[in-house]
Structures are given as C-alpha cells and as structure tokens.
Scaffold this motif. Structure first.
Motif, PDB file in Angstrom:
ATOM      1  N   ARG A  35       0.861  -1.181   0.000  1.00  0.00           N
ATOM      2  CA  ARG A  35       0.000   0.000   0.000  1.00  0.00           C
ATOM      3  C   ARG A  35       0.903   1.239   0.000  1.00  0.00           C
ATOM      4  O   ARG A  35       1.787   1.369   0.835  1.00  0.00           O
ATOM      5  CB  ARG A  35      -0.907   0.033   1.234  1.00  0.00           C
ATOM      6  CG  ARG A  35      -1.883  -1.124   1.308  1.00  0.00           C
ATOM      7  CD  ARG A  35      -3.013  -0.968   0.272  1.00  0.00           C
ATOM      8  NE  ARG A  35      -4.002  -2.026   0.383  1.00  0.00           N
ATOM      9  CZ  ARG A  35      -3.944  -3.193  -0.242  1.00  0.00           C
ATOM     10  NH1 ARG A  35      -2.913  -3.443  -1.064  1.00  0.00           N
ATOM     11  NH2 ARG A  35      -4.881  -4.102  -0.082  1.00  0.00           N
ATOM     12  N   ILE A  36       0.672   2.168  -0.918  1.00  0.00           N
ATOM     13  CA  ILE A  36       1.476   3.380  -1.032  1.00  0.00           C
ATOM     14  C   ILE A  36       0.563   4.580  -0.912  1.00  0.00           C
ATOM     15  O   ILE A  36      -0.485   4.654  -1.578  1.00  0.00           O
ATOM     16  CB  ILE A  36       2.220   3.434  -2.378  1.00  0.00           C
ATOM     17  CG1 ILE A  36       3.127   2.207  -2.528  1.00  0.00           C
ATOM     18  CG2 ILE A  36       3.049   4.716  -2.492  1.00  0.00           C
ATOM     19  CD1 ILE A  36       3.755   2.093  -3.905  1.00  0.00           C
TER      20      ILE A  36
ATOM     21  N   ARG B 241      -2.955  10.106   0.651  1.00  0.00           N
ATOM     22  CA  ARG B 241      -3.753   9.714  -0.515  1.00  0.00           C
ATOM     23  C   ARG B 241      -3.119   8.497  -1.181  1.00  0.00           C
ATOM     24  O   ARG B 241      -1.931   8.469  -1.456  1.00  0.00           O
ATOM     25  CB  ARG B 241      -3.819  10.883  -1.505  1.00  0.00           C
ATOM     26  CG  ARG B 241      -4.585  10.580  -2.792  1.00  0.00           C
ATOM     27  CD  ARG B 241      -4.690  11.844  -3.641  1.00  0.00           C
ATOM     28  NE  ARG B 241      -3.374  12.403  -3.928  1.00  0.00           N
ATOM     29  CZ  ARG B 241      -2.610  11.999  -4.951  1.00  0.00           C
ATOM     30  NH1 ARG B 241      -3.019  11.023  -5.755  1.00  0.00           N
ATOM     31  NH2 ARG B 241      -1.433  12.571  -5.156  1.00  0.00           N
ATOM     32  N   ALA B 242      -3.936   7.470  -1.435  1.00  0.00           N
ATOM     33  CA  ALA B 242      -3.439   6.224  -2.009  1.00  0.00           C
ATOM     34  C   ALA B 242      -3.019   6.428  -3.459  1.00  0.00           C
ATOM     35  O   ALA B 242      -3.679   7.144  -4.222  1.00  0.00           O
ATOM     36  CB  ALA B 242      -4.503   5.137  -1.923  1.00  0.00           C
ATOM     37  N   VAL B 243      -1.892   5.809  -3.824  1.00  0.00           N
ATOM     38  CA  VAL B 243      -1.440   5.817  -5.212  1.00  0.00           C
ATOM     39  C   VAL B 243      -1.063   4.384  -5.583  1.00  0.00           C
ATOM     40  O   VAL B 243      -0.747   3.554  -4.721  1.00  0.00           O
ATOM     41  CB  VAL B 243      -0.226   6.749  -5.426  1.00  0.00           C
ATOM     42  CG1 VAL B 243      -0.598   8.188  -5.153  1.00  0.00           C
ATOM     43  CG2 VAL B 243       0.945   6.332  -4.550  1.00  0.00           C
TER      44      VAL B 243
ATOM     45  N   GLU C 205       9.302  -0.468 -15.223  1.00  0.00           N
ATOM     46  CA  GLU C 205      10.227   0.464 -15.863  1.00  0.00           C
ATOM     47  C   GLU C 205       9.758   1.910 -15.756  1.00  0.00           C
ATOM     48  O   GLU C 205      10.252   2.785 -16.458  1.00  0.00           O
ATOM     49  CB  GLU C 205      10.456   0.110 -17.341  1.00  0.00           C
ATOM     50  CG  GLU C 205      10.918  -1.318 -17.576  1.00  0.00           C
ATOM     51  CD  GLU C 205      12.205  -1.647 -16.825  1.00  0.00           C
ATOM     52  OE1 GLU C 205      12.999  -0.728 -16.543  1.00  0.00           O
ATOM     53  OE2 GLU C 205      12.409  -2.833 -16.502  1.00  0.00           O
ATOM     54  N   GLY C 206       8.827   2.150 -14.817  1.00  0.00           N
ATOM     55  CA  GLY C 206       8.361   3.513 -14.598  1.00  0.00           C
ATOM     56  C   GLY C 206       8.767   4.034 -13.238  1.00  0.00           C
ATOM     57  O   GLY C 206       9.370   3.327 -12.422  1.00  0.00           O
ATOM     58  N   SER C 207       8.427   5.309 -12.960  1.00  0.00           N
ATOM     59  CA  SER C 207       8.811   5.916 -11.695  1.00  0.00           C
ATOM     60  C   SER C 207       7.752   6.912 -11.259  1.00  0.00           C
ATOM     61  O   SER C 207       6.938   7.381 -12.070  1.00  0.00           O
ATOM     62  CB  SER C 207      10.169   6.619 -11.816  1.00  0.00           C
ATOM     63  OG  SER C 207      10.084   7.715 -12.705  1.00  0.00           O
ATOM     64  N   LEU C 208       7.774   7.248  -9.965  1.00  0.00           N
ATOM     65  CA  LEU C 208       6.892   8.248  -9.391  1.00  0.00           C
ATOM     66  C   LEU C 208       7.697   9.108  -8.432  1.00  0.00           C
ATOM     67  O   LEU C 208       8.505   8.588  -7.655  1.00  0.00           O
ATOM     68  CB  LEU C 208       5.741   7.596  -8.609  1.00  0.00           C
ATOM     69  CG  LEU C 208       4.656   6.853  -9.381  1.00  0.00           C
ATOM     70  CD1 LEU C 208       3.724   6.147  -8.389  1.00  0.00           C
ATOM     71  CD2 LEU C 208       3.870   7.829 -10.247  1.00  0.00           C
TER      72      LEU C 208
END
Length: 311
Positions: free
Chosen positions: A259-260, A265-267, A273-276
């Motif tokens: 859980r992030i 707020r949940a994302v 191969e992606g990023s946040l």
C-alpha cells in the motif's frame, strides 16, 4: 588454553600469542582496538558469569557429593572441549567462546593467586587478561626470552591455517544466508538514501545480526532505520544493509499487501520500468514500512527502489 590466531591483541597484552595473524594485521588500528575491547568486555561479562556457575557447581559437588559432583565434572569437561574447538566450530555464536575463555582464565587465576585476583579486578578495574598478566609477570611478547617467543610464534603459525579455514567456511555460510533472504520469491525492495544523509540503526537485534565480510550485514529478524532521528524504514523480517552505500534490501513476498500513500492519498505502484516522485511517502507491506518526506519510486520487473530525498 587456545585462542584464535585471528584475534587482535594490544601491545603488552597478557594473551599467550606470539603475533597478530595476517587477518588481524590487515585491520585498521581503530578496528583492532574495537575487537580487543569487545573481547575483553565479553570475557568479563560472559566469562565471569560462566566462572561463577562452574565454581558453584564444584563447591556444591564438594559439599553435597553424589550426583552434584558428577554434574560439575561433566560441565567442566564441556568447557575443556570448547577451548579446543574455538577455531574450528564455525556454527557457534561468537559470544559462546567467551564463556569458555573467560571462565578458564578465572579458574587459572584461582590456581595461581587464590581470591586475590578478584580484588585486583574490583579495585583497579582490571580485565581478566590484565589480572592474568599480573599473576604470571607477563609484560608483552617483546619482554619474553627468545625461546619463549619462538614457541609462541610456532603456536600461532599452527593455529593460523585452522583459523583461515574457519573464517572461509563462516563467510561462505553467511553469504548463503544473505542470498537466501534476497533470493526469495516476490518483489525486491531497495531503500536507497541516494546522496542524502546516511540511515542510522535505531533498533536491531544484535543476536540476529551477521556481518557477511564484504560490507553487507544481514539483520535476520528485524531492523529499524532512521535518518536524522526520524523513521525511515521498519522491517520485521530479514533485511540486508550495505554499510558502504547505505542501502537496505529485503523481499516483499506478498506483493498484494503493498500500500502506497502520498500525503495520506493512495497511489498505485509505478508501472514496470516507470517511476513516481512523491512527497510525504508511506509504503506499507507485510512486515515492512517505509516513510520519507520526499522520495522517488523506481520499478523494474523484479525490484521496487525507494530513493529517499530525491526530487
């Protein structure tokens, strides 16, 4: 009494060794001093406790006789065997060896001085090896006569190959333990401080902490990590810490438990191969919590990397 040739000793120490091994000599002076101090204090802490047990058993056996005398003799025999296997038994806790060496020094001092050595420790804050040095008039290897120095050098030369084999076997076993933690099925989580402040250990289990010998440390049960006094990561499972890079690695077996949130707020997980880039990050999974005021999440096919402090 035998001791590992890989042990570090202070100049003038009363330890019955002729020289430091190549393993010890290669260590920085500060590390040598730390190893020496650890050994001295462990012998005082663990060894004197074991000494009290053995002396108590012997006295009870002397007074009560019968089964107690047999129990005392058996326990003393265990300690004698322990001394002869300190180097070769690589699966034993390092703390256990000081039960044997410390208690044996204490009983040897009983034979040499009676109770007087205890007064020296109490009044002069001496170590066990210091008291033994006083008892036998030992003032360091350099003060010995040539035949004695040669005999001690020969003893050390015979012990070093066994010590080297034991170290190699221990290192191989610990590498396998580390690899078993990081090789589990699931998503590998890496917490990376990047160029920010290095994490500090704010909670760990010293009885389940294993140095691998290559700059990594396996915390086999739990770890709490902080940055500048604030929580960074909490693990209630095996985690590998890289002391040079400052990274922490574990495997999240139950990826569905991840859980992030950012600012509450949940994302969703980044795509492969992606990023946040996130602020006020909180990542939770089974046995894992990671928090950071700012962080970048990078995801590959088998890894989720949290770069703390990234913009």
């Amino acid at each position: 009494m035998r001791r590992s040739a890989a042990t570090c000793h202070a100049p003038g120490s009363s330890r019955a060794t002729s020289s430091r091994s190549a393993t010890c000599a290669a260590l920085p002076a500060r590390t040598q001093a730390a190893v020496r101090d650890f050994e001295q204090m462990a012998e005082m802490n663990e060894g004197l406790a074991q000494y009290a047990l053995l002396r108590g058993l012997r006295e009870v056996g002397r007074l009560a006789r019968g089964p107690w005398a047999g129990a005392a003799a058996r326990e003393e025999a265990v300690e004698a065997r322990m001394l002869d296997s300190l180097i070769t038994a690589t699966n034993r806790s390092v703390r256990r060896r000081f039960y044997a060496t410390g208690s044996t020094i204490g009983r040897l001092l009983d034979r040499l001085q009676g109770p007087r050595w205890k007064l020296l420790i109490a009044s002069a804050d001496s170590t066990l090896e210091g008291a033994l040095g006083v008892a036998v008039g030992y003032h360091g290897v350099s003060a010995l006569r040539a035949p004695a120095r040669a005999a001690l050098a020969g003893d050390a030369a015979r012990l070093e190959p066994a010590a080297a084999r034991a170290i190699s076997a221990l290192r191989a076993r610990r590498v396998a333990q580390r690899d078993s933690v990081l090789g589990r099925a699931g998503l590998r989580l890496t917490v990376d401080p990047a160029s920010g402040p290095r994490p500090q250990l704010c909670g760990f289990d010293p009885q389940n902490t294993l140095a691998i010998g290559d700059g990594t440390v396996l915390h086999a049960r739990m770890l709490r990590s902080c940055v500048e006094g604030k929580p960074l990561a909490e693990f209630d499972q095996g985690v590998v810490a890289d002391t040079e890079r400052g990274t922490l690695q574990t495997v999240i077996a139950d990826t569905a438990s991840i859980r992030i949130t950012t600012g509450g707020r949940a994302v969703a997980l980044p795509a492969v191969e992606g990023s946040l880039e996130l602020t006020d990050l909180r990542l939770e999974a089974t046995n894992v919590i990671v928090t950071a005021p700012r962080a970048t999440l990078w995801r590959s096919a088998g890894e989720l990397r949290v770069v703390a402090g990234a913009r």
